[in-house]
Write an enzyme that holds these catalytic residues in place. Structure first.
Site, mmCIF file in Angstrom:
data_model
loop_
_atom_site.group_PDB
_atom_site.id
_atom_site.type_symbol
_atom_site.label_atom_id
_atom_site.label_comp_id
_atom_site.label_asym_id
_atom_site.label_seq_id
_atom_site.Cartn_x
_atom_site.Cartn_y
_atom_site.Cartn_z
ATOM 1 N N ASN A 155 1.963 6.328 -17.212
ATOM 2 C CA ASN A 155 3.289 6.359 -17.829
ATOM 3 C C ASN A 155 3.710 4.975 -18.295
ATOM 4 O OD1 ASN A 155 5.919 6.826 -18.569
ATOM 5 N ND2 ASN A 155 6.389 8.133 -16.837
ATOM 6 N N ASP A 156 4.038 4.103 -17.360
ATOM 7 C CA ASP A 156 4.546 2.789 -17.755
ATOM 8 C C ASP A 156 3.537 1.988 -18.578
ATOM 9 O OD1 ASP A 156 6.943 3.234 -16.460
ATOM 10 O OD2 ASP A 156 6.189 2.482 -14.543
ATOM 11 N N VAL A 157 2.251 2.172 -18.308
ATOM 12 C CA VAL A 157 1.245 1.355 -19.012
ATOM 13 C C VAL A 157 1.040 1.801 -20.463
ATOM 14 C CG1 VAL A 157 0.032 0.707 -16.915
ATOM 15 C CG2 VAL A 157 -0.710 2.723 -18.165
ATOM 16 N N VAL A 158 1.672 2.926 -20.857
ATOM 17 C CA VAL A 158 1.587 3.349 -22.260
ATOM 18 C C VAL A 158 2.984 3.452 -22.867
ATOM 19 C CG1 VAL A 158 -0.606 4.580 -22.057
ATOM 20 C CG2 VAL A 158 1.509 5.796 -21.568
ATOM 21 N N ALA A 188 8.510 2.443 -12.821
ATOM 22 C CA ALA A 188 9.548 1.484 -13.160
ATOM 23 C C ALA A 188 10.902 2.157 -13.388
ATOM 24 C CB ALA A 188 9.144 0.695 -14.402
#
Lengths: 90, 460
Positions: B387-390, B428
């Site tokens: 999620n956060d990394v994309v 996050a």
């Protein structure tokens, strides 16, 4: 104090050497490097072996330190080896 | 040639050889082609260092039984553990290393430090070892999902406070030692405080920040061993400990950079909760769900596919199914790559280990910098539980808490499939605008089931 200065010298140089050696590690190897380094930190075993043993408390402390450091050493190296064996290129 | 018969000299010579082997070993661990050999060399170094130390032990029976028991338990854990539980195993072993140095420092205190400097060193070693021990245990608990205490809970706050108190007490102890040697009661207080403090050090740190904490604890256990080496005047302890300290530090920095956050921000602040209110109001839009059979049709016609795994793949244990899908796609003439973000998962390199376990060749695992420039020619990017990394907010929304974090820019691919259980936000707590993009299709459900659905469509 002079001994400490010499040993401190060894310490600083080794840290610097470590930083230089490992600065470029491919991310595939992050986990094995961590786990392998973790096994190396089991070197505390060498320290644990030379602890003094006068009295019951000291003997117990030495035994426990040796015991836990050994788990770290044996477990760490074997897990790292198992993990590295999985990394294959086709 | 008398010096060859002299045991202390012989020990020191062996320690030098061992140190050289450790250095070579850790250097070789940093390259794929030599890593296995590097690990072996460092094991040899350990063996000869321990072996020579065993000459002339005071109470060999007690010590050998310690080694023997430790070896059995360590070997048992290492061979039994499932590859998916590697993160918590590393944390646990790390904790035991920390505990060993903690005990060494304790024993050295009981011997009565012979100088004020040594007294200060004892306390410092005790503190680092103790914090590493309990901190790693908490990390173990968190990673294996045995401990689940919220950052905001009162327990976390109490332990965090104890952590700060223990640091203050440590500084105090070190500063008063120039004037008087600390007595026993004083030392016992420090001993208990650092153990409780270690809990407070790791307890408030959230799951997504785990890679940083694990690397840092790894570094601590090395530093603790190096300090123990100073205490015991032992060269090999200093060299090996420093190498571990340095490698842990490098990993910590790499992880922090991959999140575009400073180490102190991760350890002492965490993601500010301020973002929770703003995220709900903005960036809402149309979500385009897709069914497994439609997804199959698109994948079948794709000529290049990028798979981006995240912690969700680890939770769903989907790595084997993912590999199967990858192979089927390749048989179909599609070029398949895996985009691995350094902080995807719960420890450095977590995704790499999982995929290696599932027999994915490591040369198709690519880092963000390698896949981002060619993202616009990727037909389908399949995001599995990441999620956060994309999250594109990281590149184009300056107000976002994750702004500036390097991401895998899947939103630039022609089509994006997002496999996700629900619309909840990532670690996050930031809403992900990727889900509302016109080229994004959401494939809801358990990642493993969705992918096995795709696999069976391919097989039919």
């Amino acid at each position: 104090m002079e001994t400490y200065m010499l040993l401190g010298f060894v310490l600083i140089l080794s840290v610097y050497l470590g930083l230089e050696l490992i600065s470029k590690v491919p991310s595939t190897l992050h986990t094995p490097l961590m786990s392998g380094a973790n096994a190396i930190s089991g070197i505390a075993l060498v320290g644990a072996l030379v602890l003094s043993q006068d009295g019951e408390l000291q003997t117990t402390l030495a035994f426990l330190a040796v015991f836990f450091a050994s788990i770290n050493v044996f477990g760490g190296y074997l897990v790292t080896n198992r993990m590295l064996k999985m990394f294959k290129k086709k | 040639m008398d010096f060859l018969i002299d045991i202390p000299t012989l020990k020191n010579i062996t320690y030098i050889i061992s140190s050289v082997l450790f250095i070579t070993g850790i250097k070789m661990l940093g390259k794929e082609s030599t890593a296995v050999k590097g690990n072996f060399l460092s094991a040899v170094a350990m063996f000869i260092a321990v072996g020579i130390t065993c000459i002339g032990l005071i109470n060999p029976l007690v010590l050998f039984s310690g080694i023997f028991l430790g070896a059995i338990i360590g070997t048992f854990i290492a061979l039994k553990v499932k590859m998916t539980s590697i993160p918590e195993m590393v944390a646990l072993f790390n904790g035991f290393g920390g505990l060993a140095t903690f005990l060494i420092a304790w024993s050295e205190f009981n011997n009565g430090p012979d100088s004020l400097f040594q007294a200060a060193l004892v306390m410092l070693t005790l503190a680092i070892g103790g914090i590493t021990f309990t901190g790693s245990l908490i990390a173990y608990g968190k990673l294996s999902e045995k401990i689940n205490i919220a950052k905001t809970s009162i327990i976390t706050k109490i332990f965090t406070t104890i952590f700060y108190i223990s640091l203050a007490f440590l500084l105090y102890s070190i500063f008063i030692t120039p004037f008087l040697l600390p007595n026993f009661e004083f030392f016992i207080v420090l001993l208990i405080l650092v153990l409780l403090g270690g809990i407070g050090f790791v307890l408030p740190i959230g799951g997504g920040d785990m890679p940083v904490v694990i690397s840092l604890l790894n570094s601590f256990s090395g530093i603790a061993a190096a300090f123990a080496g100073l205490l015991l005047f032992n060269n090999v302890l200093i060299v090996a400990g420093s190498l571990v300290g340095a490698s842990g530090l490098i990993l910590t920095v790499i992880m922090a950079k991959a999140m575009n956050r400073s180490i102190s921000n991760i350890l002492f602040v965490g993601y500010a909760s301020s973002s929770s209110s703003s995220s709900s109001s903005e960036e809402q839009g149309e979500i385009n769900p897709i069914s497994v059979s439609d997804a199959y049709l698109i994948l079948e016609n794709a000529s290049s596919v990028l798979i981006v795994p995240g912690y969700g793949m680890a939770v769903a244990q989907a790595q084997h199914t993912v590999r199967e899908l990858g192979e089927l796609l390749e048989e179909n003439g599609t070029e398949v790559k895996y985009g691995i973000h350094p902080v995807a998962g719960r420890m450095p390199g977590h995704m790499n280990v999982l995929l290696a376990e599932a027999n994915v060749s490591y040369d198709v695992l690519a880092e963000p910098d390698d896949v981002n420039p060619t993202m616009d020619v990727v037909d389908v990017a399949v995001v599995i539980g990441a999620n956060d990394v994309v999250n594109p907010s990281a590149t184009d929304e300056p107000g976002s808490p994750i702004y500036g974090m390097p991401i895998i820019e899947v939103h630039n691919a022609r089509t994006v499939f997002v496999l996700k259980r629900s619309m909840s936000s990532g670690f996050a707590g930031v809403q992900n605008p990727l889900f509302f993009k016109s080229n994004t299709r959401m494939l809801f459900g358990d990642a493993k089931e969705s992918i096995s659905g795709l696999v069976s469509e391919f097989k039919d």
